[in-house]
Design a protein around this motif. Structure first.
Motif, short mmCIF file in Angstrom:
data_model
loop_
_atom_site.label_atom_id
_atom_site.label_comp_id
_atom_site.label_asym_id
_atom_site.label_seq_id
_atom_site.Cartn_x
_atom_site.Cartn_y
_atom_site.Cartn_z
N GLN A 1 -56.35 -92.03 58.54
CA GLN A 1 -56.40 -90.25 58.68
C GLN A 1 -54.96 -90.02 57.94
OE1 GLN A 1 -57.31 -87.30 61.11
NE2 GLN A 1 -57.07 -85.58 59.66
N ASN A 2 -55.05 -90.27 56.46
CA ASN A 2 -53.24 -89.84 55.74
C ASN A 2 -52.74 -90.84 56.21
OD1 ASN A 2 -54.80 -86.85 56.56
ND2 ASN A 2 -54.60 -87.24 54.46
N ASN B 1 -51.01 -92.50 52.02
CA ASN B 1 -51.78 -90.89 52.18
C ASN B 1 -52.61 -91.67 52.52
OD1 ASN B 1 -52.17 -88.15 52.56
ND2 ASN B 1 -52.54 -87.72 51.04
N SER C 1 -56.61 -92.59 53.54
CA SER C 1 -57.26 -92.20 54.43
C SER C 1 -59.57 -92.75 54.52
CB SER C 1 -58.30 -90.59 54.35
OG SER C 1 -57.07 -90.03 54.42
N GLU D 1 -46.38 -92.15 58.60
CA GLU D 1 -47.20 -91.11 58.99
C GLU D 1 -48.91 -91.14 59.21
OE1 GLU D 1 -46.37 -87.85 55.25
OE2 GLU D 1 -44.35 -88.65 55.76
N GLY D 2 -49.46 -90.44 59.89
CA GLY D 2 -50.79 -90.49 59.58
C GLY D 2 -52.14 -90.75 61.25
N ARG E 1 -52.71 -96.77 47.00
CA ARG E 1 -53.48 -95.34 47.22
C ARG E 1 -54.87 -95.64 47.07
NH1 ARG E 1 -53.80 -92.64 42.34
NH2 ARG E 1 -52.64 -94.54 41.46
#
Lengths: 263, 303
Positions: B8-9, B22, B24, B58-59, B210
């Motif tokens: 997730q993210n 980012n 997910s 992050e995430g 991405r």
């Protein structure tokens, strides 16, 4: 709390370390045996005849504890550092990260692996030293304080194995690895009182030597075998345990920050 | 029940370069999910974060509900990982490596499983050889066996067929399909899009870190590609005009039609019946076509 699972995975890594150095026994055990025998022959017997220490301890008896500890420290360090470095080369270091082994298990397994190899080499050195000693003095060198000997050998071996782990994780090239060994460890070991007492040194060097943790480890072993040492038992214990805790902390940080990827 | 894998993210930076942006996606129980993308798209970075070789910036990543950064051990027991690069293990034999690896997962007597894997992966005869004596293909199979010693429920395969011959590729995929039948979920990255099309129920396409597309493999093909229909006319003098016609070569008429249009509709619009044509060929769109389309589209968007 230590779980059964953690002990099992730790045991397997320790077992792997034993198997690893057992498979290259010439490099890991026989080479150090030859080296320490040569040291005993050259320094202990040939040159040693002309060296007179304060007190009535023969020079051969003086260097046996130093050489035993040098063997323990060098081999403990070599074992864990080469284990990590060869893992970086072959790529199997990442196995330690992707499997459920925790940081403490990795450190203790490598520390005990290094200590085991160190104890084997130290034991052989002591045995060879006894043969030389018996030939010259017609008696064996008796261990005055076996408990102190065990404590300092173990804490020294563990500390150096953990230090080998830290350096190997930190190093990004072979150059860096050998630089640490040549410019820091070897001088510290040789200046740590393997071959001489502090009394033989210039006062400035005597003062500087007090900052060398190896002086305390080596003299701790000397205290155990001969009952004599340049440093007090208490200071040797405090510095040795403090040194171990210090390198253990650094090792934990190294494992959290380090890359387990292939070189 | 928590999904086998939830990403997730996810963001992963290397110095100033953002390798994963980012991202997910989720894996469903018992599915084979393909993560596709050109070199440097971020596939290995994502897998490295899942198996804890890298730490995400992050995430969130969860394996069967266990956060891989907070509950790493619990997550590691549930997943097996086959890395992209071969591992040599200089000192040990193939069987010893599997025993040691089992031990890392706290499995002491794992002989039955190890022998099963050695057999299934065609390594039985080579079990006593030192790993360095094994060929590249055998080393690759050993990596698969290693990843499976602890019977994980999630298998992560990072380009497992790179540099592997056809026979081995086929046997490897057969084995992966068997694992799927046993309920194991599989995340794989591969450059062989035909394999991904055949194996993966769903795929995610990565470009420059991405996730530019995520969906059922079949849906992606029908959405993003065309069928190529070609035929010759019995009456070679007859002229055909249609907006979807792309070529005409020696009385062979070629059309690219979207999946929304049936062949029957095309024939009706051309006022043709099956009796008017000979040598009708229908070529379905492929995942490779869809993949190319997505990458070109992404490149144009980011110009």
């Amino acid at each position: 709390m230590i779980k059964k699972r953690d002990i099992l995975s730790f045991s397997m890594l320790y077992y792997k370390e034993l198997r690893r150095f057992n498979k290259v026994v010439i490099q890991t055990v026989l080479t150090p045996l030859i080296t320490s025998s040569l040291y005993l022959l050259i320094f202990g017997i040939s040159l040693g005849k002309n060296i007179h220490l304060l007190g009535d301890i023969p020079y051969l008896a003086f260097i046996i504890p130093g050489l035993v500890m040098m063997g323990v420290l060098n081999n403990a360090y070599q074992n864990s550092s080469t284990s990590i470095i060869s893992g970086k080369f072959s790529g199997d270091l990442q196995d330690l990260k992707i499997t459920p082994l925790g940081d403490h298990q990795i450190i203790w397994a490598l520390a005990l692996g290094g200590l085991t190899r160190g104890l084997i080499v130290g034991g052989i050195t002591f045995f060879v030293g006894q043969i030389f000693y018996y030939q010259i003095y017609d008696k064996f060198l008796l261990i005055v304080h076996p408990l102190y000997l065990v404590i300092f050998v173990i804490i020294g071996g563990l500390s150096f194995a953990v230090m080998g782990l830290c350096v190997a994780f930190w190093a990004r090239t072979f150059d860096q690895l050998s630089a640490i060994s040549s410019f820091i460890l070897t001088p510290l070991i040789y200046l740590g009182g393997v071959f001489f007492t502090l009394e033989n040194l210039h006062p400035t060097w005597q003062a500087l030597s007090k900052f060398n943790p190896l002086l305390y480890l080596i003299n701790g072993v000397r205290l155990g075998i001969l009952g004599q040492s340049d440093v007090s038992l208490n200071s040797a214990l405090v510095v040795s345990f403090g040194f171990f805790l210090f390198v253990y902390f650094i090792a934990l940080r190294s494992l959290q920050k380090a890359s387990f990827s292939r070189w | 029940m928590a999904p086998p894998l939830k990403v997730q993210n996810l963001v992963k930076n290397y110095n100033k370069v953002q390798a994963v942006k980012n991202v997910s996606f989720e894996l469903q129980p018992g599915e084979i999910f393909g993560l596709l993308g050109p070199n440097g798209a971020g596939k290995t970075s994502i897998i490295s974060c899942i198996v804890t070789l890298e730490t995400p910036n992050e995430g969130l990543i969860e394996v069967f509900g266990h956060d891989v950064t907070q509950q790493a051990k619990a997550a590691k027991y549930k997943m097996g990982f086959v890395p992209q690069e071969l591992i040599h293990h200089g000192f040990f034999s193939a069987e010893e490596i599997l025993e040691i690896h089992s031990g890392y997962y706290c499995i002491v007597n794992n002989r039955e499983r190890i022998h099963y894997l050695l057999n299934e992966l065609g390594l039985w005869e080579h079990k006593d050889k030192k790993v360095r004596q094994l060929s590249g293909g055998m080393k690759r199979r050993l990596l698969v066996a290693k990843a499976l010693v602890h019977e994980p429920r999630l298998l992560l395969l990072d380009e497992p067929t790179a540099g592997v011959d056809i026979e081995l590729r086929e046997s490897l995929w057969k084995f992966v399909c068997e694992l799927k039948k046993e309920g194991v979920s599989v995340l794989l990255t591969t450059h062989y899009l035909e394999e991904a099309e055949e194996l993966c129920q769903r795929v995610g396409v990565l470009s420059h870190g991405r996730l530019i597309k995520l969906g059922e493999t079949h849906d992606l093909i029908t959405e993003l590609t065309h069928r190529r229909v070609s035929f010759s006319l019995k009456n070679s003098l007859k002229k055909i005009h249609h907006e979807l016609k792309t070529e005409e070569l020696n009385n062979r008429h070629i059309f690219n039609i979207p999946y929304t249009k049936s062949i029957e509709e095309l024939f009706n619009e051309l006022s043709l019946g099956l009796g008017d044509v000979t040598d009708l060929k229908i070529q379905e769109g492929s995942l490779e076509d869809a993949f190319r389309y997505l990458l070109v589209e992404d490149m144009e968007e980011n110009k």
